[in-house]
Design an enzyme around this catalytic site. Structure first.
Site, PDB file in Angstrom:
ATOM      1  N   LYS A 171       0.912  -9.287 -16.844  1.00 32.27           N
ATOM      2  CA  LYS A 171      -0.346  -9.798 -16.291  1.00 32.27           C
ATOM      3  C   LYS A 171      -1.374  -8.685 -16.160  1.00 32.27           C
ATOM      4  O   LYS A 171      -1.050  -7.521 -15.970  1.00 32.27           O
ATOM      5  CB  LYS A 171      -0.109 -10.445 -14.924  1.00 32.27           C
ATOM      6  CG  LYS A 171       0.284  -9.471 -13.819  1.00 32.27           C
ATOM      7  CD  LYS A 171       0.534 -10.201 -12.508  1.00 32.27           C
ATOM      8  CE  LYS A 171       0.957  -9.199 -11.424  1.00 32.27           C
ATOM      9  NZ  LYS A 171       1.308  -9.858 -10.154  1.00 32.27           N
ATOM     10  N   THR A 197       0.380 -15.744  -8.897  1.00 33.18           N
ATOM     11  CA  THR A 197       1.107 -15.138 -10.014  1.00 33.18           C
ATOM     12  C   THR A 197       2.278 -16.010 -10.434  1.00 33.18           C
ATOM     13  O   THR A 197       2.471 -16.292 -11.628  1.00 33.18           O
ATOM     14  CB  THR A 197       1.620 -13.743  -9.620  1.00 33.18           C
ATOM     15  OG1 THR A 197       0.504 -12.880  -9.374  1.00 33.18           O
ATOM     16  CG2 THR A 197       2.470 -13.134 -10.726  1.00 33.18           C
ATOM     17  N   GLN A 234       0.864  -1.190   0.000  1.00 35.71           N
ATOM     18  CA  GLN A 234       0.000   0.000   0.000  1.00 35.71           C
ATOM     19  C   GLN A 234       0.897   1.236   0.000  1.00 35.71           C
ATOM     20  O   GLN A 234       0.986   1.966   0.992  1.00 35.71           O
ATOM     21  CB  GLN A 234      -0.915  -0.010   1.223  1.00 35.71           C
ATOM     22  CG  GLN A 234      -1.854  -1.210   1.266  1.00 35.71           C
ATOM     23  CD  GLN A 234      -2.767  -1.185   2.474  1.00 35.71           C
ATOM     24  OE1 GLN A 234      -3.329  -0.150   2.824  1.00 35.71           O
ATOM     25  NE2 GLN A 234      -2.919  -2.332   3.129  1.00 35.71           N
TER      26      GLN A 234
END
Length: 323
Positions: free
Chosen positions: A195, A229, A100
């Site tokens: 991605k 991922t 974040q």
């Protein structure tokens, strides 16, 4: 500033007791005596069982979930400050909430900046951490930050594998700079997996930029969370003709179905550091310790040495430091 004339003491938080013990052993020291008193409702209170007055203290605690680990570190810092410690360094091998790091959508918090403010407000004079999700997070602090690089541990291990057709891969566009550091050190080419996400921890589509046919791929990332991922990238690279696929990630968060995803994947192995303790063993997971690197960094801070010297690629960090 820390002073070599002041006593130095190392203390472990509950979340990093194992790593802290290894750091202390590498430093030829014993960990300081600290306990965490707990109330029945879950409230807790760190208590130093020895004097820290006038000492340079290093508090070792990774701030992965739960948030109690961050709160415990803040209380440890506050307690050391109120006990008249001379200089307080928060040693945070894994810096939680680092993902974040920006306001990328409306009405969201910047958690990394909030944590930076909390650590400084609690009384930390210095931060020591490893492989932040984004290096610019260092700019959130108004106190010194020592940002260690796990590549000095990972690169010698990859070299030891003697892969015949080594190619470094980034699992996303954001990790390209990190992949290039490894590629330069290993004299290898770089490919990128592009991605598209539906939402956090869920990938919509992925494509490969570069030729991987017959290559021995090493995927490079800083955090392995659900391993979604990495495992999807590994499968795609194998489909494109890669001979083998491995992955190196500094921080093994490994939440949700991560262990299941790794075990069922085409990955030969996942190489991680011990910044976060493993929840369970896996034949596919190789753990490299950061204890020697942090021990040397702590000694360099205490003795006013250079931290950047630790970024030199060599045959790994193998040292016993006495201070």
């Amino acid at each position: 500033m820390p002073s070599r004339f002041n006593p130095v003491k190392l203390f472990a938080g509950s979340a990093s007791s194992g790593l802290a013990d290894q750091i202390a052993q590498a430093s030829a020291r014993e960990l300081g005596d600290i306990t965490v008193s707990r109330f029945s409702d879950g409230e807790f209170q760190p208590i130093y069982n020895e004097s820290v007055r006038g000492c340079d203290v290093f508090l070792i605690q990774s701030t992965f979930a739960p948030s109690d680990n961050l709160m415990e570190l803040l209380l440890m810092i506050d307690a050391a400050k109120r006990a008249s410690a001379h200089y307080i360094t928060a040693v945070i091998p894994y810096f939680g909430l680092a993902r974040q790091d920006r306001k990328d959508k409306p009405r969201v918090a910047i958690g990394a900046k909030l944590v930076a403010n909390l650590l400084a407000a609690a009384g930390a004079h210095r931060i020591m951490t490893m492989d932040l999700h984004a290096a610019q997070i260092q700019g959130f602090f108004d106190i010194p930050v020592d940002h260690l690089d796990a590549s000095v541990i990972m690169v010698p291990y990859i070299k030891s594998l003697k892969l015949p057709n080594l190619v470094i891969a980034s699992p996303d566009m954001g990790g390209t700079a990190r992949a290039r550091v490894f590629a330069k050190a290993l004299n290898a080419e770089v490919v990128i997996c592009d991605k598209q996400r539906k939402r956090a921890n869920e990938i919509e589509s992925m494509s490969v930029i570069g030729d991987v046919k017959g290559a021995d791929i090493v995927l490079v990332d800083d955090i392995c969370d659900t391993a979604g991922t990495l495992t999807k990238a590994a499968a795609l690279l194998k489909e494109k003709g890669a001979n083998s696929v491995r992955a190196v990630c500094t921080h093994g968060v490994l939440s949700g179905k991560a262990y299941q995803n790794i075990e069922n994947s085409v990955l030969e192995e996942l190489i991680i550091c011990d910044t976060i303790p493993l929840k369970q063993a896996s034949d596919k997971i190789k753990v490299l310790t950061v204890a020697d690197l942090f021990s040397k960094a702590i000694a360099n801070v205490y003795e006013h040495g250079s931290i950047s010297d630790l970024f030199r690629m060599g045959d790994g960090v193998q040292t016993t430091v006495k201070f």
